[in-house]
Design a protein around this motif. Structure first.
Motif, short mmCIF file in Angstrom:
data_model
loop_
_atom_site.label_atom_id
_atom_site.label_comp_id
_atom_site.label_asym_id
_atom_site.label_seq_id
_atom_site.Cartn_x
_atom_site.Cartn_y
_atom_site.Cartn_z
N UNK A 1 -2.68 -10.95 15.32
CA UNK A 1 -3.94 -10.28 15.01
C UNK A 1 -3.78 -8.88 14.46
N UNK A 2 -2.56 -8.40 14.36
CA UNK A 2 -2.31 -7.06 13.84
C UNK A 2 -1.84 -7.15 12.39
N UNK A 3 -1.78 -5.99 11.76
CA UNK A 3 -1.17 -5.91 10.44
C UNK A 3 0.18 -5.25 10.60
N UNK A 4 1.15 -5.73 9.83
CA UNK A 4 2.51 -5.21 9.91
C UNK A 4 2.86 -4.56 8.58
N UNK A 5 3.38 -3.34 8.65
CA UNK A 5 3.90 -2.65 7.48
C UNK A 5 5.38 -2.39 7.76
N UNK A 6 6.23 -3.22 7.19
CA UNK A 6 7.66 -3.14 7.46
C UNK A 6 8.25 -1.78 7.11
N UNK A 7 7.64 -1.08 6.16
CA UNK A 7 8.15 0.23 5.74
C UNK A 7 8.01 1.28 6.84
N UNK A 8 7.06 1.08 7.74
CA UNK A 8 6.79 2.09 8.76
C UNK A 8 7.45 1.81 10.11
N UNK A 9 8.11 0.67 10.23
CA UNK A 9 8.73 0.32 11.50
C UNK A 9 10.06 1.04 11.67
N UNK A 10 10.21 1.73 12.78
CA UNK A 10 11.48 2.40 13.03
C UNK A 10 12.41 1.46 13.79
N UNK A 11 13.67 1.77 13.70
CA UNK A 11 14.66 0.96 14.39
C UNK A 11 15.12 -0.22 13.56
N UNK A 12 15.63 -1.22 14.26
CA UNK A 12 16.25 -2.38 13.63
C UNK A 12 15.26 -3.55 13.64
N UNK A 13 15.03 -4.12 12.48
CA UNK A 13 14.05 -5.20 12.31
C UNK A 13 14.74 -6.38 11.62
N UNK B 1 0.47 -3.51 4.12
CA UNK B 1 -0.04 -4.02 5.39
C UNK B 1 -0.27 -5.52 5.23
N UNK B 2 0.46 -6.31 6.02
CA UNK B 2 0.39 -7.76 5.95
C UNK B 2 -0.12 -8.31 7.27
N UNK B 3 -1.02 -9.31 7.24
CA UNK B 3 -1.55 -9.88 8.48
C UNK B 3 -0.49 -10.68 9.23
N UNK B 4 -0.57 -10.59 10.55
CA UNK B 4 0.37 -11.31 11.41
C UNK B 4 -0.40 -12.20 12.39
N UNK B 5 0.31 -13.14 12.96
CA UNK B 5 -0.31 -14.09 13.87
C UNK B 5 -0.76 -13.46 15.18
#
Length: 184
Positions: A33-45, A27-31
């Protein structure tokens, strides 16, 4: 900017291992205000990593323009902003910028450059360590080398490294996605 404005980056093989790797769950902080976990994102990133954004009120490190791959973070971000609608039309679900700078520093860049996506902070280079991303040391800071990852359902499908002429990178990503056809 043109190619003449950049010190040419050489492909040192620092990203050759990335294609096919699973994104680590972090979980990484984003601008935004949320945290992003690239491993959990579905689809194309699309994740473009860059050394550091500049600020009008802060001088760049000494000889910044002489470091291969250092100059061009703002033009790269602006190109991803300008291509954002096209990327979405090509099937990209999320676009993120990634650096080791603080969230506050990056939030200023998002606001000033009107970026329609979040920038993510890799504090302590946790993601960089987990993926063994190429980096550099400048003025006592650990900075990411410029590269772009195409991630599908948590797995790196393609990488662009080194990125030479940062403002052209978003267009290269669009070209690659178009070449993949409607399945991209």
């Amino acid at each position: 900017m043109s190619e003449a404005d950049f010190q040419r980056s050489v492909d040192d093989g620092g990203a050759d291992h990335l294609t096919g790797m699973a994104m680590p769950s972090l979980a990484l902080p984003a601008t935004n205000g949320q945290e992003v976990d690239f491993a959990t994102l579905s689809g194309l990133v699309v994740i473009y990593a860059y050394p550091r954004t500049g600020r009008p009120d802060v001088a760049a490190p000494a000889d910044w323009h002489m470091i291969p791959g250092a100059k061009g973070c703002t033009p790269q971000s602006c190109a991803f902003r300008d291509h954002h609608a096209e990327l979405r039309a090509l099937g990209v679900d999320h676009v993120f910028g990634l650096s080791t700078q603080t969230t506050d520093w990056q939030a200023e860049a998002v606001a000033r450059r009107h970026l329609p996506f979040a920038l993510v902070l890799d504090a302590g280079v946790r993601l960089a360590d987990a993926l063994n991303l190429p980096r550099m040391e400048v003025a006592g800071e650990t900075l990411l080398r410029r590269l772009t990852l195409i991630v599908r359902n948590g797995v790196i499908e393609r990488h662009f490294y080194p990125v030479f002429v940062p403002e052209a990178n978003a267009g290269e990503v669009c070209d690659w996605l178009r070449a993949q056809g409607s399945d991209a």
